[in-house]
Scaffold this motif. Structure first.
Motif, PDB file in Angstrom:
ATOM      1  N   SER A  47       0.857  -1.186   0.000  1.00  0.00           N
ATOM      2  CA  SER A  47       0.000   0.000   0.000  1.00  0.00           C
ATOM      3  C   SER A  47       0.889   1.232   0.000  1.00  0.00           C
ATOM      4  N   THR A  48       0.402   2.299  -0.604  1.00  0.00           N
ATOM      5  CA  THR A  48       1.158   3.545  -0.642  1.00  0.00           C
ATOM      6  C   THR A  48       0.516   4.560   0.295  1.00  0.00           C
ATOM      7  N   SER A  49       1.333   5.420   0.880  1.00  0.00           N
ATOM      8  CA  SER A  49       0.802   6.528   1.672  1.00  0.00           C
ATOM      9  C   SER A  49       0.993   7.847   0.928  1.00  0.00           C
ATOM     10  N   GLN A  50       1.859   7.821  -0.077  1.00  0.00           N
ATOM     11  CA  GLN A  50       2.055   8.978  -0.953  1.00  0.00           C
ATOM     12  C   GLN A  50       2.369   8.456  -2.345  1.00  0.00           C
ATOM     13  N   ALA A  84      -1.132   8.105  -4.351  1.00  0.00           N
ATOM     14  CA  ALA A  84      -1.168   7.944  -2.896  1.00  0.00           C
ATOM     15  C   ALA A  84      -2.383   7.121  -2.490  1.00  0.00           C
ATOM     16  N   ASN A  85      -2.247   6.388  -1.399  1.00  0.00           N
ATOM     17  CA  ASN A  85      -3.357   5.654  -0.776  1.00  0.00           C
ATOM     18  C   ASN A  85      -3.998   4.609  -1.681  1.00  0.00           C
TER      19      ASN A  85
END
Length: 103
Positions: A47-50, A84-85
């Motif tokens: 998963s990505t946060s940015q 992101a996300n």
């Protein structure tokens, strides 16, 4: 780019999936961050946060991008971008390496 110059490297590795994926954080002179990683054979979900740009620096990955049902192949010298996300999956049958740049 095969060489990063004038950087600081975190001594502590980022370890995922029982050691099958490992990376190091690299901080560039302009303040930006990248991670350099090694992925052992397998299938993994991240998963990505940015936003990120993932460059394959060695080997190859098959990637299931967000909202896609078709696996796409990315080999050494190619890259893909992630918002992101989001979540995405990668799989590989041999050791592969990557450089992740954050947007």
């Amino acid at each position: 780019m095969s060489l990063l110059e004038q950087v600081s490297v975190s001594k502590k590795a980022n370890i995922y999936f029982d050691g099958k994926v490992a990376s190091r954080s690299v901080f560039l002179a302009d303040g930006s961050k990248q991670t350099l990683g090694v992925v052992l054979p397998g299938e993994y979900e991240f998963s990505t946060s940015q936003g990120e740009v993932m460059e394959v620096t060695s080997g190859r990955f098959e990637v299931l991008l967000p909202e896609s049902t078709v696996w796409q192949e990315f080999s050494e010298g190619t890259q893909f971008e992630l918002a992101a996300n989001v979540s995405f999956k990668i799989r590989n049958t041999a050791i592969a390496e990557y450089c992740c740049s954050y947007l």
